[in-house]
Design a protein around this motif. Structure first.
Motif, mmCIF file in Angstrom:
data_model
loop_
_atom_site.group_PDB
_atom_site.id
_atom_site.type_symbol
_atom_site.label_atom_id
_atom_site.label_comp_id
_atom_site.label_asym_id
_atom_site.label_seq_id
_atom_site.Cartn_x
_atom_site.Cartn_y
_atom_site.Cartn_z
ATOM 1 N N HIS A 1 0.851 -1.190 0.000
ATOM 2 C CA HIS A 1 0.000 0.000 0.000
ATOM 3 C C HIS A 1 0.885 1.238 0.000
ATOM 4 N N ASP B 1 -4.243 4.814 -3.526
ATOM 5 C CA ASP B 1 -4.568 4.596 -2.119
ATOM 6 C C ASP B 1 -5.786 3.692 -1.965
ATOM 7 N N THR B 2 -6.715 3.791 -2.901
ATOM 8 C CA THR B 2 -7.856 2.874 -2.932
ATOM 9 C C THR B 2 -8.075 2.439 -4.374
ATOM 10 N N GLY C 1 -9.404 -1.343 1.502
ATOM 11 C CA GLY C 1 -9.139 -0.304 0.521
ATOM 12 C C GLY C 1 -9.429 -0.709 -0.908
ATOM 13 N N TRP D 1 -13.250 5.316 3.609
ATOM 14 C CA TRP D 1 -12.028 4.590 4.000
ATOM 15 C C TRP D 1 -10.829 5.540 4.020
ATOM 16 N N GLU E 1 -11.069 8.069 7.000
ATOM 17 C CA GLU E 1 -10.718 7.468 8.286
ATOM 18 C C GLU E 1 -9.213 7.379 8.491
ATOM 19 N N ARG E 2 -8.463 7.438 7.404
ATOM 20 C CA ARG E 2 -7.006 7.336 7.472
ATOM 21 C C ARG E 2 -6.326 8.654 7.145
#
Length: 323
Positions: free
Chosen positions: A93, A108-109, A277, A309, A312-313
């Motif tokens: 990641h 990232d996703t 992710g 998602w 949240e990060r």
């Protein structure tokens, strides 16, 4: 062609209704998404003629609908890339993908919207009349056969359900199966055998799709009885092939959870896959409905879940999309 690695907060692989809708919602969330179109930009709707079940359109050509989706996605800020992803690495990641062009992508996703393709019989005549009487989707095209005679090929639940659905429109439905017994569950079989509009043709296969007098649309099919080899020509107005689909998940095999048929497995009421992710939307995870509108809905879900998602990060705020 290779170049500098492109980093995006959301990479979308696939450009059907699921992919474009994911892109639209992600762009509205200021995620600066990158969408890689793949081998068939626009997906299965580009080989569909009239679409009469898309909300807001009485009728629209499939290719025209997908052109509108692409135009909307580009207008709202989706970076639409003409490329095909050749490899992905979800073990690290940010995730890494490489296009057939050689272009590298870091994300990232990831939204997997690679879709599925219907399995066909492999006949030249079948391909000739696709969209002109030959279909792989009764829900999509059954309405066009009101008061007509049609045939369905297959022996599983999908074929039986297609045949039952078509009795809402057609006056006669033949179900053609290579074996002497269906694979469908007993409940579906009971409904099938109780329906007076359906006639079984056992131990047989379609060998040819025959045009009508003008040669423009389906007028009949040739059916071979396998035990005897005898061929019989049966007049029909439409042929529905229901022998399964191929979800386009080979790229992700061994990296995300897939079911026995190769469809992406997602959490209940979610598009989240087994890899945090990574999200899957559309026909790549839906083997039941397979509709443009349900694919689009899942594309929306995937984008919203990806944005959540990232938030949240702490990754949803700053744009980091670089060419």
């Amino acid at each position: 062609m290779t170049g500098a690695t492109r980093h995006t907060r959301l990479l979308i692989i696939g450009s059907g209704p699921a992919g474009y809708t994911a892109g639209i919602y992600a762009a509205r969330a200021a995620l600066d998404p990158v969408l890689v179109q793949g081998l068939q930009p626009g997906g299965q709707l580009t080989i569909t003629t009239d679409v009469e079940n898309w909300p807001g359109d009485v009728t629209v050509l499939g290719p025209a609908l997908m052109e509108r989706m692409e135009a909307q996605a580009r207008h709202i800020g989706v970076d639409v890339v003409t490329d095909m992803i050749a490899s992905v690495d979800l073990s690290q990641h940010p995730f890494v993908a490489v296009g057939e062009s050689g272009a590298p992508y870091r994300a990232d996703t990831l939204v997997i919207a690679t879709g599925a393709q219907a399995r066909w019989l492999g006949l030249d005549s079948e391909q000739r009349y696709r969209g002109s009487g030959v279909s792989a989707c009764a829900t999509c095209d059954g309405f066009f056969f009101r008061g007509r005679t049609v045939a369905v090929v297959g022996g599983g639940n999908s074929a039986v359900e297609e045949a039952l659905f078509l009795t809402n429109f057609a006056t006669k439905v033949y179900l053609i199966h290579r074996r002497a017994a269906l694979r469908a569950d007993r409940t579906n079989q009971a409904r099938l055998f109780a329906n007076p509009r359906i006639e079984m043709i056992w131990a047989s296969e379609v060998t040819e799709v025959v045009g009508d007098a003008g040669g423009r649309v389906v007028g009949a099919i040739d059916i071979r009885h396998l035990p005897s080899g005898a061929i019989n020509r049966v007049p029909v107005d439409g042929l529905f092939v229901a022998i399964g689909h191929h979800p386009a998940t080979e790229l992700f095999r061994g990296q995300i959870a897939l079911d026995d048929e190769g469809y992406a497995v997602t959490a209940p009421d979610s598009t989240a896959t087994s890899v945090p992710g990574v999200f899957a939307a559309g026909d790549v995870r839906d083997k039941i409905f397979r509709q443009a509108v349900t694919s689009a809905a899942m594309g929306c879900m995937a984008a919203l879940e990806a944005e959540r998602w990232l938030a949240e990060r702490g990754l949803a705020e700053a744009g980091r999309n670089a060419a």
